[in-house]
Design a protein around this motif. Structure first.
Motif, PDB file in Angstrom:
ATOM      1  N   PRO A   5       0.841  -1.214   0.000  1.00 34.65           N
ATOM      2  CA  PRO A   5       0.000   0.000   0.000  1.00 34.65           C
ATOM      3  C   PRO A   5       0.864   1.247   0.000  1.00 34.65           C
ATOM      4  O   PRO A   5       1.979   1.254   0.524  1.00 34.65           O
ATOM      5  CB  PRO A   5      -0.785  -0.127   1.312  1.00 34.65           C
ATOM      6  CG  PRO A   5       0.058  -1.006   2.194  1.00 34.65           C
ATOM      7  CD  PRO A   5       0.743  -1.971   1.269  1.00 34.65           C
ATOM      8  N   LYS A   6       0.346   2.294  -0.613  1.00 32.31           N
ATOM      9  CA  LYS A   6       1.067   3.560  -0.620  1.00 32.31           C
ATOM     10  C   LYS A   6       1.126   4.143   0.791  1.00 32.31           C
ATOM     11  O   LYS A   6       0.220   3.935   1.593  1.00 32.31           O
ATOM     12  CB  LYS A   6       0.376   4.554  -1.551  1.00 32.31           C
ATOM     13  CG  LYS A   6       0.464   4.213  -3.031  1.00 32.31           C
ATOM     14  CD  LYS A   6      -0.200   5.306  -3.857  1.00 32.31           C
ATOM     15  CE  LYS A   6      -0.083   5.013  -5.343  1.00 32.31           C
ATOM     16  NZ  LYS A   6      -0.716   6.085  -6.168  1.00 32.31           N
ATOM     17  N   PRO A   8       0.485   6.660   3.738  1.00 33.14           N
ATOM     18  CA  PRO A   8      -0.725   7.476   3.911  1.00 33.14           C
ATOM     19  C   PRO A   8      -0.583   8.897   3.371  1.00 33.14           C
ATOM     20  O   PRO A   8      -1.507   9.421   2.753  1.00 33.14           O
ATOM     21  CB  PRO A   8      -0.934   7.479   5.433  1.00 33.14           C
ATOM     22  CG  PRO A   8      -0.267   6.231   5.906  1.00 33.14           C
ATOM     23  CD  PRO A   8       0.901   6.027   5.007  1.00 33.14           C
ATOM     24  N   GLU A  10       1.311   9.975   0.949  1.00 32.14           N
ATOM     25  CA  GLU A  10       1.298   9.947  -0.513  1.00 32.14           C
ATOM     26  C   GLU A  10      -0.129   9.825  -1.027  1.00 32.14           C
ATOM     27  O   GLU A  10      -0.511  10.452  -2.021  1.00 32.14           O
ATOM     28  CB  GLU A  10       2.142   8.775  -1.007  1.00 32.14           C
ATOM     29  CG  GLU A  10       2.283   8.711  -2.524  1.00 32.14           C
ATOM     30  CD  GLU A  10       3.203   7.591  -2.976  1.00 32.14           C
ATOM     31  OE1 GLU A  10       3.036   7.112  -4.112  1.00 32.14           O
ATOM     32  OE2 GLU A  10       4.079   7.186  -2.179  1.00 32.14           O
ATOM     33  N   THR A  11      -0.945   9.034  -0.352  1.00 31.37           N
ATOM     34  CA  THR A  11      -2.344   8.886  -0.747  1.00 31.37           C
ATOM     35  C   THR A  11      -3.117  10.190  -0.544  1.00 31.37           C
ATOM     36  O   THR A  11      -3.981  10.557  -1.348  1.00 31.37           O
ATOM     37  CB  THR A  11      -2.998   7.767   0.081  1.00 31.37           C
ATOM     38  OG1 THR A  11      -2.274   6.543  -0.122  1.00 31.37           O
ATOM     39  CG2 THR A  11      -4.452   7.566  -0.326  1.00 31.37           C
ATOM     40  N   ALA A  12      -2.787  10.912   0.523  1.00 37.51           N
ATOM     41  CA  ALA A  12      -3.509  12.143   0.844  1.00 37.51           C
ATOM     42  C   ALA A  12      -3.044  13.338   0.026  1.00 37.51           C
ATOM     43  O   ALA A  12      -3.721  14.369   0.000  1.00 37.51           O
ATOM     44  CB  ALA A  12      -3.346  12.465   2.334  1.00 37.51           C
ATOM     45  N   ALA A  14      -2.866  14.240  -3.167  1.00 37.56           N
ATOM     46  CA  ALA A  14      -3.712  14.824  -4.214  1.00 37.56           C
ATOM     47  C   ALA A  14      -4.845  15.651  -3.611  1.00 37.56           C
ATOM     48  O   ALA A  14      -5.145  16.749  -4.089  1.00 37.56           O
ATOM     49  CB  ALA A  14      -4.281  13.719  -5.107  1.00 37.56           C
TER      50      ALA A  14
END
Length: 278
Positions: A5-6, A8, A10-12, A14
């Motif tokens: 999983p990426k 957290p 990095e996911t946030a 964008a």
């Protein structure tokens, strides 16, 4: 393909950048300009994170920047920050709203002549009190243009608001946008990076969905009124403490802010109906 999983953040990323991207598009800021600003910010963050000077290679490893970019950015001369008229306006408003010499018997900012009179100091004295390196006439014209001050039928200057809210999308509004957003983001970032047991900044929010438009309007009005009252109280206290601290070592800085976001229909997030951040 990796199944890991990426991270957290990095996911946030964008979602965090989306509001900033909207402002960039509206002001014609392109990818090239944004990329250069991000490179400078990454290099600055890497240097701040190390107790020892970083080599170009080490800085490149930490940031992903090419070594040529690291060297180029380090060789650039830092320009002197431009004085922002928004700071001058905010200082004048703050002194006008909190200094006893500029308040009437009820504690509200009194109407001023340009020069002092039998009622007390005038607007020009106010500008000098705020230690602003601008001509009083220049400051006054700016406040009149922004509809922060009006001239009464008797020729006095009347303060219309206790807050500097520049309009028109110009330099003053961008400066206010930068100051407000950067302070909140810094407070949240310090909390994100804090080690267990470290002091954390106060950063809370209340979120609700499934509300009628009437309820949203009521919540907005109540929130704005109470937040404004709190900010005015803190402003008055900070002004008193600042005056007291001039004989000591006045190097401390303090920021408090407030925001209200009544989301339009269909844009409510999927967070729990009520919650506090961090």
């Amino acid at each position: 393909m990796s199944t890991q999983p990426k991270p957290p953040l990095e996911t946030a990323l964008a979602a965090l950048l989306e509001p900033l991207a909207q402002a960039m598009v509206a002001h014609g800021v392109t990818l090239g300009t944004a990329t250069e600003a991000l490179k400078k910010a990454l290099l600055s963050a890497a240097e701040d994170s190390s107790d020892q000077p970083l080599s170009d290679s080490r800085a490149s490893l930490l940031t992903g920047l090419h070594r040529k970019d690291v060297k180029r950015l380090r060789d650039q001369e830092g320009g002197t920050p431009e004085k922002r008229s928004s700071s001058a306006a905010a200082l004048v408003i703050s002194h006008w709203a909190t200094s006893p010499d500029y308040q009437n018997m009820s504690g509200a900012p009194r109407d001023l002549h340009r020069k002092g009179d039998q009622d007390g100091p005038g607007f020009d004295d106010l500008v000098r009190l705020a230690r602003i390196d601008m001509a009083p006439g220049t400051v006054l014209n700016m406040l009149l243009d922004q509809s922060i001050v009006e001239i009464t039928p008797k020729g006095r200057l009347h303060l219309l608001t206790h807050a500097f809210l520049p309009s028109g999308g110009g330099a003053e509004q961008v400066a206010a946008y930068q100051a407000t957003l950067s302070a909140h983001l810094m407070a949240a970032t310090q909390n994100l990076l804090a080690e267990p047991g470290d002091a954390r900044n106060f950063d809370r929010a209340v979120r609700y969905s499934h509300l009628s438009l009437e309820s949203v309007a009521q919540l907005r009005q109540t929130s704005e009124e109470r937040a404004q009252a709190l900010l005015q109280d803190i402003n008055a206290l900070a002004r008193t403490l600042q005056d007291r601290d001039q004989d000591g070592d006045p190097r401390g800085r303090f920021v408090i802010g407030a925001y209200v976001l009544p989301s339009p229909p269909g844009e409510a997030d999927e967070d729990p109906e009520e919650g506090d951040t961090k």
